[in-house]
Design a protein around this motif. Structure first.
Motif, PDB file in Angstrom:
ATOM      1  N   TYR A   3     -62.184  35.678  21.032  1.00 28.82           N
ATOM      2  CA  TYR A   3     -62.081  37.333  20.907  1.00 28.82           C
ATOM      3  C   TYR A   3     -63.164  37.660  19.894  1.00 28.82           C
ATOM      4  CZ  TYR A   3     -60.200  41.883  19.596  1.00 28.82           C
ATOM      5  OH  TYR A   3     -59.981  43.233  19.418  1.00 28.82           O
ATOM      6  N   THR A   4     -64.011  38.748  20.096  1.00 31.55           N
ATOM      7  CA  THR A   4     -64.899  39.174  19.196  1.00 31.55           C
ATOM      8  C   THR A   4     -64.799  40.470  18.553  1.00 31.55           C
ATOM      9  OG1 THR A   4     -66.153  40.347  21.239  1.00 31.55           O
ATOM     10  CG2 THR A   4     -66.682  37.869  20.810  1.00 31.55           C
ATOM     11  N   LEU A   5     -65.268  40.749  17.341  1.00 35.81           N
ATOM     12  CA  LEU A   5     -64.910  42.075  16.471  1.00 35.81           C
ATOM     13  C   LEU A   5     -66.407  42.778  16.740  1.00 35.81           C
ATOM     14  CD1 LEU A   5     -63.165  40.834  13.404  1.00 35.81           C
ATOM     15  CD2 LEU A   5     -62.258  42.069  15.413  1.00 35.81           C
ATOM     16  N   LYS A   6     -67.464  42.067  16.889  1.00 36.51           N
ATOM     17  CA  LYS A   6     -68.866  43.061  17.164  1.00 36.51           C
ATOM     18  C   LYS A   6     -69.671  42.569  18.124  1.00 36.51           C
ATOM     19  CE  LYS A   6     -72.821  44.020  14.225  1.00 36.51           C
ATOM     20  NZ  LYS A   6     -73.672  43.625  13.150  1.00 36.51           N
ATOM     21  N   HIS A   7     -70.428  43.490  18.865  1.00 34.03           N
ATOM     22  CA  HIS A   7     -70.970  43.259  20.175  1.00 34.03           C
ATOM     23  C   HIS A   7     -71.973  42.161  19.745  1.00 34.03           C
ATOM     24  CE1 HIS A   7     -72.842  44.024  23.921  1.00 34.03           C
ATOM     25  NE2 HIS A   7     -74.044  44.244  23.548  1.00 34.03           N
ATOM     26  N   GLY A   8     -72.356  41.236  20.607  1.00 32.40           N
ATOM     27  CA  GLY A   8     -73.249  40.186  20.439  1.00 32.40           C
ATOM     28  C   GLY A   8     -72.620  38.717  19.911  1.00 32.40           C
ATOM     29  N   ILE A  68     -66.771  24.874  33.047  1.00 31.31           N
ATOM     30  CA  ILE A  68     -66.779  24.050  31.861  1.00 31.31           C
ATOM     31  C   ILE A  68     -66.605  24.530  30.516  1.00 31.31           C
ATOM     32  CG2 ILE A  68     -67.545  21.847  30.558  1.00 31.31           C
ATOM     33  CD1 ILE A  68     -68.821  20.724  33.390  1.00 31.31           C
ATOM     34  N   LYS A  69     -65.477  24.395  29.753  1.00 23.88           N
ATOM     35  CA  LYS A  69     -65.331  25.235  28.372  1.00 23.88           C
ATOM     36  C   LYS A  69     -65.503  23.983  27.432  1.00 23.88           C
ATOM     37  CE  LYS A  69     -61.937  28.384  30.343  1.00 23.88           C
ATOM     38  NZ  LYS A  69     -60.647  28.677  30.105  1.00 23.88           N
ATOM     39  N   LYS A  70     -66.593  24.197  26.554  1.00 25.98           N
ATOM     40  CA  LYS A  70     -66.796  23.348  25.708  1.00 25.98           C
ATOM     41  C   LYS A  70     -66.365  23.857  24.295  1.00 25.98           C
ATOM     42  CE  LYS A  70     -71.047  21.568  27.802  1.00 25.98           C
ATOM     43  NZ  LYS A  70     -72.323  21.102  27.776  1.00 25.98           N
ATOM     44  N   GLN A  71     -65.857  23.040  23.281  1.00 25.99           N
ATOM     45  CA  GLN A  71     -65.112  23.584  22.213  1.00 25.99           C
ATOM     46  C   GLN A  71     -66.144  23.319  20.965  1.00 25.99           C
ATOM     47  OE1 GLN A  71     -61.231  22.315  21.726  1.00 25.99           O
ATOM     48  NE2 GLN A  71     -60.713  22.060  23.971  1.00 25.99           N
ATOM     49  N   VAL A  72     -65.892  23.978  19.826  1.00 32.58           N
ATOM     50  CA  VAL A  72     -66.369  23.687  18.674  1.00 32.58           C
ATOM     51  C   VAL A  72     -65.481  23.177  17.475  1.00 32.58           C
ATOM     52  CG1 VAL A  72     -68.000  25.521  19.102  1.00 32.58           C
ATOM     53  CG2 VAL A  72     -65.809  26.120  17.906  1.00 32.58           C
ATOM     54  N   VAL A 102     -65.130  29.417  21.833  1.00 33.67           N
ATOM     55  CA  VAL A 102     -65.602  30.539  21.303  1.00 33.67           C
ATOM     56  C   VAL A 102     -66.423  31.554  22.147  1.00 33.67           C
ATOM     57  CG1 VAL A 102     -65.635  29.708  18.752  1.00 33.67           C
ATOM     58  CG2 VAL A 102     -67.547  29.612  20.227  1.00 33.67           C
ATOM     59  N   ASP A 103     -66.678  30.719  23.309  1.00 34.85           N
ATOM     60  CA  ASP A 103     -67.610  31.421  24.516  1.00 34.85           C
ATOM     61  C   ASP A 103     -66.516  31.758  25.614  1.00 34.85           C
ATOM     62  OD1 ASP A 103     -70.174  31.037  22.981  1.00 34.85           O
ATOM     63  OD2 ASP A 103     -69.970  28.880  24.044  1.00 34.85           O
ATOM     64  N   ARG A 104     -66.771  33.046  26.026  1.00 37.45           N
ATOM     65  CA  ARG A 104     -66.066  33.484  27.113  1.00 37.45           C
ATOM     66  C   ARG A 104     -66.503  33.062  28.361  1.00 37.45           C
ATOM     67  NH1 ARG A 104     -64.354  39.847  26.036  1.00 37.45           N
ATOM     68  NH2 ARG A 104     -63.464  39.589  23.807  1.00 37.45           N
ATOM     69  N   SER A 105     -65.559  32.424  29.585  1.00 37.89           N
ATOM     70  CA  SER A 105     -65.823  32.045  30.571  1.00 37.89           C
ATOM     71  C   SER A 105     -65.874  33.167  31.808  1.00 37.89           C
ATOM     72  CB  SER A 105     -65.034  30.735  31.166  1.00 37.89           C
ATOM     73  OG  SER A 105     -63.589  31.252  31.103  1.00 37.89           O
TER      74      SER A 105
END
Length: 443
Positions: free
Chosen positions: A177-182, A128-132, A119-122
């Motif tokens: 991908y995000t729908l709202k800023h923040g 390192i990409k950590k998953q949820v 969920v985090d953008r690199s």
């Protein structure tokens, strides 16, 4: 000289024989195993989700996530064994319970679906990409855990569904991908419920159903008007969009009652309307289009196959409307009625050479074909990854596929497909094909 050539020939023949004899062989060796307390499954709704293979902490070594019947999620580490060893027990790295913290009640906490994703953008190369981990239970509790199985948030959606119903279809989509800023990422949950037989309901759920029916009986008079003016869609596919890290609901498409729009009977009876076709019988909600308007985009999300609950999936995509080709102008249709052509229009002196040159240049410039603009679609570059900016989420369901607007949750189009087999463009003619396999076993 001849002996050397003979040796090379024999060596080549042996190499060809060895490659042809062992070229397509493969074998399975014992690696690892994990023993669980498997309970007998009498009904399809009691089946646990299949195990997942994912790299949660981003260390380059994949882990195996397994769901258990006692409402737990276990993270297994397969052993790196030697060749001469047999099966070895996989080590349990961590486990988390899905039961509530204060009241340890197992009813409605059985996992029915789980998925992992980033969920985090690199922003740095090699980061390192950590998953949820997202888990949906039988009681419609949506829980999100980080890479250390620490609970980030939990939302319960049981109020939107009747008691005594089980999951017929369920799917989870996790993206950055995000729908709202923040926000950090987007998590979409989709599913369809089916009424459960009374023999599969335990004592606690039966008491809850009786209390729920009593509440419905008390509020029946208050909701009588709304019930008469609306009907519930039993085949409705519910969708919920959450922020990745906080769990805030960005939009939802619940099992709401849909208003029935009155229609003219003359438009639905073949005797009254000779232009009636299948598209007229297939009613659509306001703002919903026919899937033929997005034919290229529909083929882009294929293939489609549905056989069981785990085949339901959610896929982010970019849909564009189909552009129809303009009809070519046939010769002879310009002067169809043989209208006289005005060679000397008013205000122009044909005897003037400068005026004739300007008129000729104007005609040449007007008849020149304009350069076609390239179809530009904005993209997001994330170092080595490149993908279209998604504007829809495509739900592969039992009845077919459905495209939902990603920002609002509104249905864009629905395409009903036959159950069984595979739906895809097999021969590349941009027409959707349906492939089924039929056969028999011989002893």
């Amino acid at each position: 000289m001849r002996k050397r050539e003979l040796g090379i020939l024999l060596l080549s023949a042996f190499a060809i024989f060895f490659s042809l004899h062992h070229g397509g062989d493969f074998s399975f060796d014992e690696a690892w195993l994990h023993v669980t307390d498997e309970a007998p499954v009498k009904y399809e709704a009691e089946r646990l989700p299949p195990p997942l293979v994912a790299d949660l902490n981003g260390d380059g070594r994949p882990e195996v996530l397994v769901a258990t019947h006692d409402a737990k999620i276990q993270v297994l580490e397969p052993h790196n064994r030697r060749v001469d060893e047999g099966f070895s027990e996989a080590r349990v790295l961590a486990e988390v319970s899905l039961l509530p913290d204060k009241i340890r009640i197992s009813s409605g906490r059985r996992p029915v679906a789980m998925a992992t994703g980033v969920v985090d953008r690199s922003y740095k190369h090699g980061e390192i990409k950590k998953q949820v981990l997202v888990v949906v239970t039988s009681g419609w509790s949506v829980m999100c855990f980080d890479h250390n199985l620490k609970k980030l948030w939990e939302n319960n959606l049981q109020e939107d569904f009747p008691y005594g119903a089980h999951h017929k279809e369920i799917a989870i989509s996790i993206s950055n991908y995000t729908l709202k800023h923040g926000d950090s990422g987007l998590i979409i949950i989709g599913g369809r419920m089916e009424m459960q037989h009374h023999s599969t309901v335990d004592l606690f759920e039966e008491l809850m159903m009786s209390e729920k029916s009593e509440l419905h009986r008390r509020s029946a008079n208050e909701k009588e008007d709304s019930t008469n003016s609306a009907t519930a869609d039993l085949r409705h596919f519910a969708l919920y969009a959450f922020a990745g890290r906080t769990g805030a609901i960005r939009w939802s498409r619940k099992n709401e009652k849909i208003q029935v729009q009155p229609s003219d009977a003359s438009q639905l009876i073949p005797q009254h309307n000779y232009k009636l076709d299948a598209n007229a019988l297939n009613s659509r909600h306001p703002g919903e289009y026919a899937c033929r308007e997005f034919r290229e985009s529909i083929l882009g999300v294929m293939p489609h196959h549905w056989d069981r609950r785990e085949d339901t999936s959610l896929q982010l995509a970019h849909f564009r409307r189909h552009k129809r080709k303009l009809t070519k102008k046939m010769q002879g249709k310009v002067n169809q009625f043989h209208q006289p052509v005005e060679n000397n229009p008013p205000g122009m002196d044909r005897s003037n050479k400068i005026a004739r040159a300007i008129d000729k240049a104007t005609k040449i410039a007007g008849s020149a074909k304009t350069k076609k603009r390239s179809q530009y679609v904005p993209t997001i570059k994330n170092h080595t990854q490149l993908w279209w900016v998604p504007n829809v989420v495509v739900a592969h369901q039992k009845e077919g596929i459905e495209a939902i607007h990603l920002a609002s949750g509104r249905t864009i189009c629905k395409l009903h497909l036959l159950e069984g087999g595979l739906h895809a463009d097999i021969n590349g003619d941009r027409v959707l094909d349906h492939v089924q396999m039929r056969g028999a076993y011989f002893i």
